[in-house]
Design an enzyme around this catalytic site. Structure first.
Site, PDB file in Angstrom:
ATOM      1  N   CYS A 106       0.836  -1.205   0.000  1.00  0.00           N
ATOM      2  CA  CYS A 106       0.000   0.000   0.000  1.00  0.00           C
ATOM      3  C   CYS A 106       0.871   1.255   0.000  1.00  0.00           C
ATOM      4  O   CYS A 106       0.628   2.199  -0.764  1.00  0.00           O
ATOM      5  CB  CYS A 106      -0.922  -0.018   1.212  1.00  0.00           C
ATOM      6  SG  CYS A 106      -2.215   1.246   1.172  1.00  0.00           S
ATOM      7  N   CYS A 107       1.895   1.272   0.854  1.00  0.00           N
ATOM      8  CA  CYS A 107       2.806   2.421   0.904  1.00  0.00           C
ATOM      9  C   CYS A 107       3.558   2.589  -0.413  1.00  0.00           C
ATOM     10  O   CYS A 107       3.803   3.714  -0.855  1.00  0.00           O
ATOM     11  CB  CYS A 107       3.802   2.254   2.047  1.00  0.00           C
ATOM     12  SG  CYS A 107       3.114   2.559   3.691  1.00  0.00           S
ATOM     13  N   CYS A 139      -1.270   8.407   7.254  1.00  0.00           N
ATOM     14  CA  CYS A 139      -2.602   8.090   6.751  1.00  0.00           C
ATOM     15  C   CYS A 139      -3.529   7.737   7.914  1.00  0.00           C
ATOM     16  O   CYS A 139      -3.107   7.136   8.905  1.00  0.00           O
ATOM     17  CB  CYS A 139      -2.524   6.920   5.777  1.00  0.00           C
ATOM     18  SG  CYS A 139      -1.579   7.286   4.284  1.00  0.00           S
ATOM     19  N   CYS A 167      -3.655   4.086   9.208  1.00  0.00           N
ATOM     20  CA  CYS A 167      -2.464   3.464   9.789  1.00  0.00           C
ATOM     21  C   CYS A 167      -1.833   4.284  10.906  1.00  0.00           C
ATOM     22  O   CYS A 167      -0.657   4.090  11.235  1.00  0.00           O
ATOM     23  CB  CYS A 167      -1.421   3.212   8.697  1.00  0.00           C
ATOM     24  SG  CYS A 167      -2.005   2.146   7.369  1.00  0.00           S
ATOM     25  N   CYS A 200       7.400   3.979   6.220  1.00  0.00           N
ATOM     26  CA  CYS A 200       6.632   3.764   4.992  1.00  0.00           C
ATOM     27  C   CYS A 200       7.504   3.278   3.846  1.00  0.00           C
ATOM     28  O   CYS A 200       7.011   2.739   2.864  1.00  0.00           O
ATOM     29  CB  CYS A 200       5.910   5.044   4.588  1.00  0.00           C
ATOM     30  SG  CYS A 200       7.026   6.408   4.180  1.00  0.00           S
TER      31      CYS A 200
END
EC number: 1.8.4.10
Length: 234
Positions: free
Chosen positions: A120-121, A203, A206, A229
Protein backbone atom coordinates in the site's frame (compact mmCIF):
# COMPACT_ATOMS: atom_id res chain seq x y z
CA UNK A 1 27.09 19.96 -8.18
CA UNK A 2 26.84 17.17 -5.63
CA UNK A 3 24.66 14.38 -7.03
CA UNK A 4 23.98 10.73 -6.24
CA UNK A 5 26.56 9.73 -8.86
CA UNK A 6 29.25 12.20 -7.68
CA UNK A 7 28.65 11.56 -3.97
CA UNK A 8 31.44 12.32 -1.51
CA UNK A 9 31.24 12.32 2.28
CA UNK A 10 31.71 15.58 4.17
CA UNK A 11 32.10 17.80 1.10
CA UNK A 12 30.42 20.68 2.92
CA UNK A 13 30.06 21.67 6.57
CA UNK A 14 27.38 23.76 8.22
CA UNK A 15 27.30 26.07 11.21
CA UNK A 16 24.88 24.90 13.90
CA UNK A 17 25.27 27.99 16.08
CA UNK A 18 21.95 29.70 15.43
CA UNK A 19 18.28 29.38 16.32
CA UNK A 20 17.77 26.87 13.52
CA UNK A 21 20.62 24.53 14.62
CA UNK A 22 22.03 24.49 11.11
CA UNK A 23 18.76 24.25 9.20
CA UNK A 24 18.98 27.74 7.68
CA UNK A 25 22.57 27.15 6.61
CA UNK A 26 21.69 23.77 5.08
CA UNK A 27 18.73 25.16 3.15
CA UNK A 28 20.70 28.14 1.86
CA UNK A 29 23.28 25.67 0.55
CA UNK A 30 20.65 23.36 -0.98
CA UNK A 31 18.87 26.08 -2.95
CA UNK A 32 22.17 27.57 -4.09
CA UNK A 33 23.48 24.15 -5.12
CA UNK A 34 20.36 22.79 -6.83
CA UNK A 35 18.34 25.94 -7.59
CA UNK A 36 14.97 24.74 -8.96
CA UNK A 37 16.03 21.08 -9.02
CA UNK A 38 15.26 20.39 -5.36
CA UNK A 39 11.85 19.68 -3.85
CA UNK A 40 10.64 19.46 -0.26
CA UNK A 41 8.55 16.31 0.34
CA UNK A 42 6.26 17.51 3.12
CA UNK A 43 3.84 15.39 5.16
CA UNK A 44 2.58 18.50 7.00
CA UNK A 45 3.53 17.23 10.43
CA UNK A 46 4.77 19.75 12.98
CA UNK A 47 8.37 19.48 11.72
CA UNK A 48 7.00 20.39 8.32
CA UNK A 49 5.63 23.65 9.66
CA UNK A 50 9.11 24.60 10.88
CA UNK A 51 10.72 23.71 7.56
CA UNK A 52 8.09 25.51 5.50
CA UNK A 53 8.67 28.67 7.53
CA UNK A 54 12.45 28.54 7.03
CA UNK A 55 12.20 27.51 3.37
CA UNK A 56 9.87 30.44 2.73
CA UNK A 57 12.62 32.76 3.99
CA UNK A 58 15.24 31.19 1.73
CA UNK A 59 13.19 30.55 -1.41
CA UNK A 60 9.58 31.84 -1.30
CA UNK A 61 8.70 30.07 -4.56
CA UNK A 62 10.17 26.70 -3.55
CA UNK A 63 8.55 23.47 -4.74
CA UNK A 64 6.78 21.45 -2.06
CA UNK A 65 5.26 18.04 -2.82
CA UNK A 66 2.60 16.42 -0.65
CA UNK A 67 2.00 12.73 -1.30
CA UNK A 68 -1.79 12.64 -1.22
CA UNK A 69 -2.61 8.99 -0.59
CA UNK A 70 -6.35 9.85 -0.51
CA UNK A 71 -6.56 8.41 3.02
CA UNK A 72 -5.08 11.23 5.07
CA UNK A 73 -6.92 12.74 8.02
CA UNK A 74 -9.32 15.56 7.18
CA UNK A 75 -7.31 17.70 9.60
CA UNK A 76 -4.26 17.29 7.35
CA UNK A 77 -6.10 18.55 4.28
CA UNK A 78 -7.42 21.50 6.27
CA UNK A 79 -3.89 22.32 7.43
CA UNK A 80 -2.66 22.39 3.83
CA UNK A 81 -5.33 24.99 3.07
CA UNK A 82 -4.09 27.12 5.97
CA UNK A 83 -0.47 26.75 4.86
CA UNK A 84 -1.39 27.93 1.35
CA UNK A 85 -2.89 31.05 2.93
CA UNK A 86 0.14 31.65 5.17
CA UNK A 87 2.74 31.04 2.44
CA UNK A 88 0.95 31.85 -0.83
CA UNK A 89 4.07 31.95 -3.00
CA UNK A 90 5.22 28.41 -2.18
CA UNK A 91 4.54 26.00 -5.03
CA UNK A 92 2.65 23.24 -3.19
CA UNK A 93 1.94 20.21 -5.40
CA UNK A 94 -0.46 17.50 -4.22
CA UNK A 95 0.84 14.35 -5.88
CA UNK A 96 -1.72 11.61 -6.46
CA UNK A 97 -1.08 7.85 -6.86
CA UNK A 98 -1.78 6.33 -10.26
CA UNK A 99 -4.42 4.03 -8.75
CA UNK A 100 -7.57 5.31 -7.12
CA UNK A 101 -8.64 3.51 -3.95
CA UNK A 102 -11.31 1.63 -5.92
CA UNK A 103 -8.79 0.55 -8.56
CA UNK A 104 -6.37 -0.56 -5.86
CA UNK A 105 -9.11 -2.60 -4.17
CA UNK A 106 -10.00 -4.34 -7.44
CA UNK A 107 -6.37 -5.29 -8.07
CA UNK A 108 -5.21 -6.13 -4.56
CA UNK A 109 -8.32 -6.53 -2.41
CA UNK A 110 -10.07 -4.28 0.08
CA UNK A 111 -8.11 -2.61 2.89
CA UNK A 112 -4.66 -3.21 1.43
CA UNK A 113 -3.24 -1.11 4.28
CA UNK A 114 -4.21 -4.01 6.56
CA UNK A 115 -3.39 -7.02 4.40
CA UNK A 116 -0.16 -5.69 2.88
CA UNK A 117 0.83 -2.27 4.26
CA UNK A 118 4.21 -2.33 2.48
CA UNK A 119 2.52 -2.68 -0.90
CA UNK A 120 0.00 0.00 0.00
CA UNK A 121 2.81 2.42 0.90
CA UNK A 122 4.63 1.55 -2.30
CA UNK A 123 1.60 2.29 -4.46
CA UNK A 124 0.42 5.40 -2.67
CA UNK A 125 3.68 7.01 -1.46
CA UNK A 126 6.92 5.52 -2.79
CA UNK A 127 6.04 5.35 -6.50
CA UNK A 128 4.51 8.86 -6.58
CA UNK A 129 7.61 10.35 -4.93
CA UNK A 130 9.84 8.35 -7.24
CA UNK A 131 8.11 9.94 -10.22
CA UNK A 132 8.38 13.39 -8.67
CA UNK A 133 12.12 12.98 -8.15
CA UNK A 134 12.85 11.94 -11.74
CA UNK A 135 13.27 15.61 -12.65
CA UNK A 136 15.00 16.64 -9.40
CA UNK A 137 18.61 16.39 -8.23
CA UNK A 138 17.75 16.42 -4.53
CA UNK A 139 14.90 16.39 -2.06
CA UNK A 140 14.37 17.80 1.41
CA UNK A 141 12.99 15.86 4.37
CA UNK A 142 12.08 16.78 7.95
CA UNK A 143 13.75 13.77 9.59
CA UNK A 144 15.14 14.28 13.09
CA UNK A 145 17.62 11.97 14.80
CA UNK A 146 15.57 11.99 17.99
CA UNK A 147 12.50 10.52 16.28
CA UNK A 148 13.48 6.85 16.30
CA UNK A 149 16.31 4.32 16.26
CA UNK A 150 16.05 4.06 12.48
CA UNK A 151 16.74 7.80 12.10
CA UNK A 152 19.43 8.46 14.69
CA UNK A 153 22.33 8.36 12.19
CA UNK A 154 20.75 10.71 9.63
CA UNK A 155 23.09 13.45 8.39
CA UNK A 156 22.41 16.91 6.97
CA UNK A 157 23.28 15.65 3.47
CA UNK A 158 22.64 12.00 2.61
CA UNK A 159 23.20 9.75 -0.38
CA UNK A 160 19.71 8.33 -0.85
CA UNK A 161 19.87 4.82 -2.27
CA UNK A 162 16.10 4.36 -2.37
CA UNK A 163 15.62 7.12 -4.95
CA UNK A 164 19.23 7.47 -6.16
CA UNK A 165 19.15 11.09 -5.15
CA UNK A 166 20.54 13.47 -2.55
CA UNK A 167 18.40 13.76 0.57
CA UNK A 168 18.75 16.98 2.56
CA UNK A 169 17.68 16.81 6.23
CA UNK A 170 17.98 20.24 7.88
CA UNK A 171 16.35 19.36 11.23
CA UNK A 172 18.50 16.43 12.36
CA UNK A 173 19.64 18.12 15.59
CA UNK A 174 16.25 19.48 16.66
CA UNK A 175 14.44 18.06 19.67
CA UNK A 176 10.67 17.69 19.96
CA UNK A 177 10.58 20.58 22.44
CA UNK A 178 12.61 22.82 20.13
CA UNK A 179 10.24 22.12 17.24
CA UNK A 180 7.25 23.20 19.31
CA UNK A 181 9.06 26.20 20.76
CA UNK A 182 9.71 27.43 17.21
CA UNK A 183 6.09 26.81 16.16
CA UNK A 184 4.73 28.82 19.08
CA UNK A 185 7.30 31.60 18.70
CA UNK A 186 6.35 32.16 15.06
CA UNK A 187 2.62 31.44 15.48
CA UNK A 188 2.71 28.71 12.85
CA UNK A 189 -0.37 26.63 12.02
CA UNK A 190 -0.20 22.94 12.88
CA UNK A 191 -2.34 19.83 12.80
CA UNK A 192 -4.67 19.76 15.85
CA UNK A 193 -4.20 15.99 16.08
CA UNK A 194 -0.83 16.75 17.68
CA UNK A 195 -2.77 18.07 20.67
CA UNK A 196 -4.59 14.77 21.23
CA UNK A 197 -1.71 12.29 21.29
CA UNK A 198 -0.53 12.05 17.67
CA UNK A 199 3.19 12.98 17.54
CA UNK A 200 3.56 11.49 14.04
CA UNK A 201 0.68 11.81 11.59
CA UNK A 202 0.36 9.74 8.43
CA UNK A 203 -2.60 8.09 6.75
CA UNK A 204 -5.76 7.84 8.84
CA UNK A 205 -5.94 4.06 8.37
CA UNK A 206 -2.46 3.46 9.79
CA UNK A 207 -2.02 6.09 12.51
CA UNK A 208 -3.02 5.86 16.17
CA UNK A 209 -2.35 8.11 19.17
CA UNK A 210 0.68 7.32 21.35
CA UNK A 211 0.63 6.97 25.12
CA UNK A 212 2.90 8.87 27.49
CA UNK A 213 6.53 7.79 27.17
CA UNK A 214 6.06 6.08 23.82
CA UNK A 215 8.33 6.46 20.82
CA UNK A 216 7.10 9.18 18.48
CA UNK A 217 6.67 6.56 15.75
CA UNK A 218 4.76 4.03 17.91
CA UNK A 219 1.41 5.13 16.53
CA UNK A 220 2.38 4.34 12.95
CA UNK A 221 1.32 0.86 11.75
CA UNK A 222 0.60 -0.11 15.36
CA UNK A 223 0.59 -3.87 15.89
CA UNK A 224 2.84 -4.48 12.89
CA UNK A 225 6.61 -4.87 12.57
CA UNK A 226 6.59 -1.97 10.12
CA UNK A 227 7.73 1.44 11.45
CA UNK A 228 8.59 3.26 8.20
CA UNK A 229 6.63 3.76 4.99
CA UNK A 230 9.73 3.05 2.91
CA UNK A 231 10.60 6.58 1.81
CA UNK A 232 13.59 6.67 4.15
CA UNK A 233 15.18 3.31 3.44
CA UNK A 234 18.96 3.59 3.75
Amino acid sequence: MLTYETWEENVVSFSEEDETKGALSVLNWAYKEYKDEVVYACSFGVEGMVLLHIINQVNPSAKVVFLDTNVHFQETYELIRKVRERFPSLNIIEKQPELTLDEQAKLHGEKLWESNPNLCCKIRKILPLEKSLVVEKAWISGLRREQSETRKHTKFINQDHRFQSIKVCPLIHWTWKEVWRYVYKHSLPYNPLHDVGYPSIGCEKCTLPVGDGGDSRDGRWAGKVKTECGLHYQ
